[in-house]
Design a protein around this motif. Structure first.
Motif, short mmCIF file in Angstrom:
data_model
loop_
_atom_site.label_atom_id
_atom_site.label_comp_id
_atom_site.label_asym_id
_atom_site.label_seq_id
_atom_site.Cartn_x
_atom_site.Cartn_y
_atom_site.Cartn_z
N ARG A 252 0.89 -1.19 0.02
CA ARG A 252 0.14 0.09 -0.05
C ARG A 252 0.82 1.28 -0.06
O ARG A 252 0.54 2.22 -0.65
CB ARG A 252 -1.03 0.18 1.13
CG ARG A 252 -2.09 1.04 1.21
CD ARG A 252 -2.80 0.80 2.64
NE ARG A 252 -3.87 1.85 2.41
CZ ARG A 252 -5.03 1.86 2.24
NH1 ARG A 252 -5.42 0.68 1.59
NH2 ARG A 252 -5.95 2.90 2.32
N ASP B 32 2.59 1.63 -3.57
CA ASP B 32 1.53 1.94 -4.43
C ASP B 32 1.19 3.28 -4.43
O ASP B 32 1.03 4.23 -5.55
CB ASP B 32 -0.01 1.06 -4.27
CG ASP B 32 0.35 -0.44 -4.80
OD1 ASP B 32 1.48 -0.63 -5.73
OD2 ASP B 32 -0.73 -1.18 -4.43
N ARG B 33 1.05 3.95 -2.96
CA ARG B 33 1.04 5.34 -3.10
C ARG B 33 1.74 6.20 -3.64
O ARG B 33 1.75 7.29 -4.21
CB ARG B 33 0.50 5.55 -1.58
CG ARG B 33 0.49 7.07 -1.35
CD ARG B 33 -0.25 7.39 0.00
NE ARG B 33 -0.20 8.69 0.37
CZ ARG B 33 -1.17 9.41 1.18
NH1 ARG B 33 -2.07 8.50 1.94
NH2 ARG B 33 -0.93 10.77 1.54
N THR C 49 4.10 5.32 -5.98
CA THR C 49 4.25 5.08 -7.39
C THR C 49 3.11 6.03 -8.02
O THR C 49 3.21 6.62 -9.11
CB THR C 49 4.12 3.60 -7.59
OG1 THR C 49 5.15 2.94 -7.33
CG2 THR C 49 4.07 3.44 -9.10
N ASN C 50 1.93 6.14 -7.35
CA ASN C 50 0.85 6.72 -7.96
C ASN C 50 1.06 8.21 -7.96
O ASN C 50 0.65 8.93 -8.71
CB ASN C 50 -0.46 6.57 -7.30
CG ASN C 50 -1.11 5.24 -7.47
OD1 ASN C 50 -0.67 4.48 -8.73
ND2 ASN C 50 -1.70 4.56 -6.51
N LYS C 51 1.79 8.74 -6.92
CA LYS C 51 2.32 10.11 -6.78
C LYS C 51 3.31 10.62 -7.68
O LYS C 51 3.24 11.73 -8.23
CB LYS C 51 2.61 10.48 -5.19
CG LYS C 51 2.90 11.89 -5.01
CD LYS C 51 1.90 12.59 -4.87
CE LYS C 51 2.50 14.02 -4.45
NZ LYS C 51 1.16 14.95 -4.34
N GLY D 51 4.92 8.50 -9.97
CA GLY D 51 5.25 7.90 -11.35
C GLY D 51 6.76 7.09 -11.29
O GLY D 51 7.10 6.51 -10.47
N GLU E 3 5.33 12.60 1.46
CA GLU E 3 4.67 11.63 1.17
C GLU E 3 4.79 10.36 1.62
O GLU E 3 3.94 9.52 1.93
CB GLU E 3 4.62 11.53 -0.58
CG GLU E 3 3.59 10.68 -1.22
CD GLU E 3 2.24 11.44 -1.10
OE1 GLU E 3 1.25 10.48 -1.15
OE2 GLU E 3 2.08 12.40 -0.97
#
Length: 360
Positions: free
Chosen positions: A101, A104-105, A107-109, A111, A313
């Motif tokens: 989790r 993923d956060r 990577t989503n932020k 890239g 982050e």
């Protein structure tokens, strides 16, 4: 072939034998994997040999830690900041799912500005559970977690939260770890170890299991050879209760339980099931005798060199993951109790009077 190169070669063989998840990158986790029992006796050697190993193998096998995790302003270069997160449980545990989790956060932020990898279970590579401490402290892993009891040798004040029956329930324990107590312990750990502590996963309330007999009173513990965490408080607690406790790393304890040379252990139900102990222990008693947290620690230099946006982050991601993991943990405990009973195990709930015999 030098001894260091032999260890590297063995490490690589283990990585490929266990077919690490495609998202894992073993190239960053080199160093000695000798099975020494005493953590402190090898700290000095590993600090040197790990760096030598990284330098010796960087050509053709992957970039070095320094190159992979150098300070790179997010958004200004195509070279990503590599983040390698590790643990010591299967990918399905609440801890592993929480790591995913976090990743993923990030990577989503960010890239492709970050490159997040996972090594969910270092035990599969021949390491012991305690090895995650030096793997992160020396930068082979960026982030890890471990029960706070493993740190008491270096940070004796952590023995405070090892006291038996300190917390009556998970809610009060969480409030303490998220409040001033947690802040104080974080400061003490960071004074003694090369970490940034960003939160505390929940290992939870612990219970006794054994292969000999039901445990209803402290007298029932007499003569039982029992594994405890590396904590003097834990050791003394079970000595006073009448058992014969022995400090063992998780991998050693599992091997001896399977071999029938260790009578008892103590863990949350979820851990007992995760490591297959319930297949060897018939008797389980819900004693709630210790509450254990697992600090989430990052390699200090790597984290401190990150851009501020990534640091912020990561902190937010870990805060979210802690809440997520704790919720999963509650579900895991209930499901684990069912698995214990399905395997033929007995779970004994103590009466208030029986519990008082342990507390007093």
């Amino acid at each position: 072939m030098t001894k260091i190169n032999q260890r590297i070669h063995l490490f690589w063989r283990k990585c490929y034998q266990f077919h690490l998840d495609s998202s894992s990158d073993p190239a960053i986790i080199r160093g000695s994997i000798g099975r020494h029992r005493e953590f402190m006796s090898r700290r000095g050697f590993l600090k040197a040999s790990a760096l030598i190993s990284l330098s010796a193998t960087s050509k053709g096998l992957g970039v070095s830690i320094a190159k992979a995790q150098e300070s790179i302003p997010v958004g200004t270069t195509s070279k990503p900041i590599r983040i390698i997160m590790g643990g010591y449980g299967p990918p399905t545990t609440s801890f592993s799912l929480a790591l995913k989790r976090i990743g993923d956060r990030l990577t989503n932020k960010f890239g492709d500005m970050v490159d997040v990898k996972y090594v969910y279970n270092i035990l599969d590579l021949g390491y012991q559970g305690l090895d995650i401490l030096w793997l992160v402290e020396n930068g082979m892993l960026t982030l890890g977690y471990q029960s706070s009891s493993y740190m008491t040798v270096l940070v004796p004040v952590l023995g405070l939260i090892d006291l038996p029956f300190l917390f009556s329930d998970s809610s009060s324990a969480r409030a303490a770890m998220d409040g001033e107590l947690g802040k104080t312990l974080t400061a003490r750990i960071e004074e003694k170890m090369n970490y940034r502590i960003l939160g505390y996963f929940e290992n939870g309330l612990r219970h006794i299991s054994n292969r000999i007999r039901p445990i209803q009173t402290p007298d029932d513990l007499k003569g039982l050879q029992m594994r405890v965490l590396p904590s003097k408080v834990h050791l003394r607690t079970f000595e006073l209760l009448g058992a014969t406790p022995e400090i063992l790393d998780l991998s050693e304890a599992i091997a001896r339980i399977k071999a029938g040379t260790l009578d008892a252990q103590e863990n949350p139900f979820a851990n007992t099931v995760t490591y297959g102990v319930h297949n060897f222990h018939q008797y389980h008693t819900a004693t709630n005798h210790f509450y254990i947290s697992r600090p989430i620690f990052l390699h200090r230099q790597s984290y401190d060199e990150w851009p501020e946006a990534l640091q912020v982050e990561m902190r937010e991601a870990i805060k979210d993951a802690v809440d997520f993991q704790r919720q999963l943990k509650e579900k895991e405990e209930l499901e684990a109790a069912e698995e214990i009973q399905k395997a033929g195990g007995e779970i004994l709930e103590l009466t208030p009077d029986q519990m008082n015999e342990f507390v007093e």
